[in-house]
Design an enzyme around this catalytic site. Structure first.
Site, PDB file in Angstrom:
ATOM      1  N   TYR A   1       0.826  -1.215   0.000  1.00  0.00           N
ATOM      2  CA  TYR A   1       0.000   0.000   0.000  1.00  0.00           C
ATOM      3  C   TYR A   1       0.861   1.266   0.000  1.00  0.00           C
ATOM      4  CZ  TYR A   1      -4.035  -2.945   0.912  1.00  0.00           C
ATOM      5  OH  TYR A   1      -5.028  -3.899   0.796  1.00  0.00           O
ATOM      6  N   SER A   2       2.063   1.150  -0.498  1.00  0.00           N
ATOM      7  CA  SER A   2       3.037   2.242  -0.419  1.00  0.00           C
ATOM      8  C   SER A   2       2.652   3.449  -1.277  1.00  0.00           C
ATOM      9  CB  SER A   2       4.413   1.725  -0.867  1.00  0.00           C
ATOM     10  OG  SER A   2       5.307   2.775  -1.082  1.00  0.00           O
TER      11      SER A   2
END
Length: 264
Positions: free
Chosen positions: A42-43
């Protein structure tokens, strides 16, 4: 900028500067035809690199921590839609991603000419980009606060501060004492010197990376905060103000980093 209003602030004033720090970190890192970087599933950093690659015609590879899960989550799907190639490293190898052995393996697979950007994008070039932020603040202030994950944003803000101003980073990770050395290292790499106008607060991580608690969840709901890292910083500012940690009349600029995931 908008002002944060809360009775707990007393005579301390807090102004919110919405600023997506990812493009700042990438600004001086884009002079390569091919760019590889690292991040979680989810960067925000992975998304930002993918978007920059699409805008500037750069081939991008995202090395994701852990195993592949299909269908892709919205964050990785957006990166792929921007043209990024996604690959994965198991968690044991990912912890060693900074070592020559792992980096050599990545270059053997993706090409010796590929530029490798660290997780979070924090390097000397990123520091120079973030150092431009203080010069864009049009109101008077005493302290600039920001969330601190890898230290690059804090290192840059500190380097760009006018005389007499201070920078305060709020660690979003548990056990983040390493940030004190990392901020100094990044400043040294970028400018050949360090500054003494910054500090890191380690008390508001709320359990660690990407973690929250019911207390922080209530705070997020009350103030309609977007992003758990920003919430940790704002909670810390308010809590310190209630403890009279800031002198009466202190004017704080809180940097609201990041932005919502765009719709596909």
């Amino acid at each position: 900028m908008e002002e944060l209003l809360d009775p707990g602030l007393g005579r301390v004033r807090v102004f919110l500067k919405h600023d997506d720090n990812k493009p700042r970190k990438l600004k001086y890192n884009l002079g390569h035809p091919r760019l590889l970087t690292f991040g979680g599933a989810y960067s925000n950093h992975i998304r930002a690199v993918a978007e920059a690659g699409r805008r500037h015609g750069i081939e991008t590879i995202g090395v994701i921590r852990g195993e592949e899960h299909l269908p892709l989550n919205p964050s990785l799907a957006h990166a792929v839609a921007c043209g990024m190639t996604i690959t994965y490293l198991d968690r044991a190898s990912y912890r060693l991603k900074h070592t020559e052995e792992v980096l050599a393996g990545l270059r053997a697979r993706w090409g010796q000419d590929i530029a490798i950007l660290p997780e979070g994008g924090s390097n000397a070039a990123a520091v120079r980009g973030c150092a431009e932020l203080p010069g864009e603040i049009g109101t008077d202030y005493d302290v600039i606060c920001c969330p601190a994950g890898t230290g690059g944003t804090l290192a840059g803000i500190s380097a760009g501060l006018p005389e007499g101003k201070r920078a305060l980073g709020f660690a979003v990770l548990k056990g983040a004492g390493f940030l004190n050395g990392e901020v100094a290292r990044l400043q040294q790499e970028a400018y050949g010197r360090t500054w003494a106008n910054w500090s890191v607060n380690l008390d508001y991580h709320f359990g660690g990376y990407a973690k929250s608690t019911p207390t922080l969840d209530r705070f997020i709901a009350k103030f309609r905060v977007e992003g758990v890292y920003v919430a940790k910083m704002l909670y810390g500012i308010l809590d310190l103000a209630r403890q009279d940690a800031f002198a009466p009349g202190t004017r704080i600029v809180a940097v609201i980093t990041g932005r919502p995931l765009p719709r596909l």
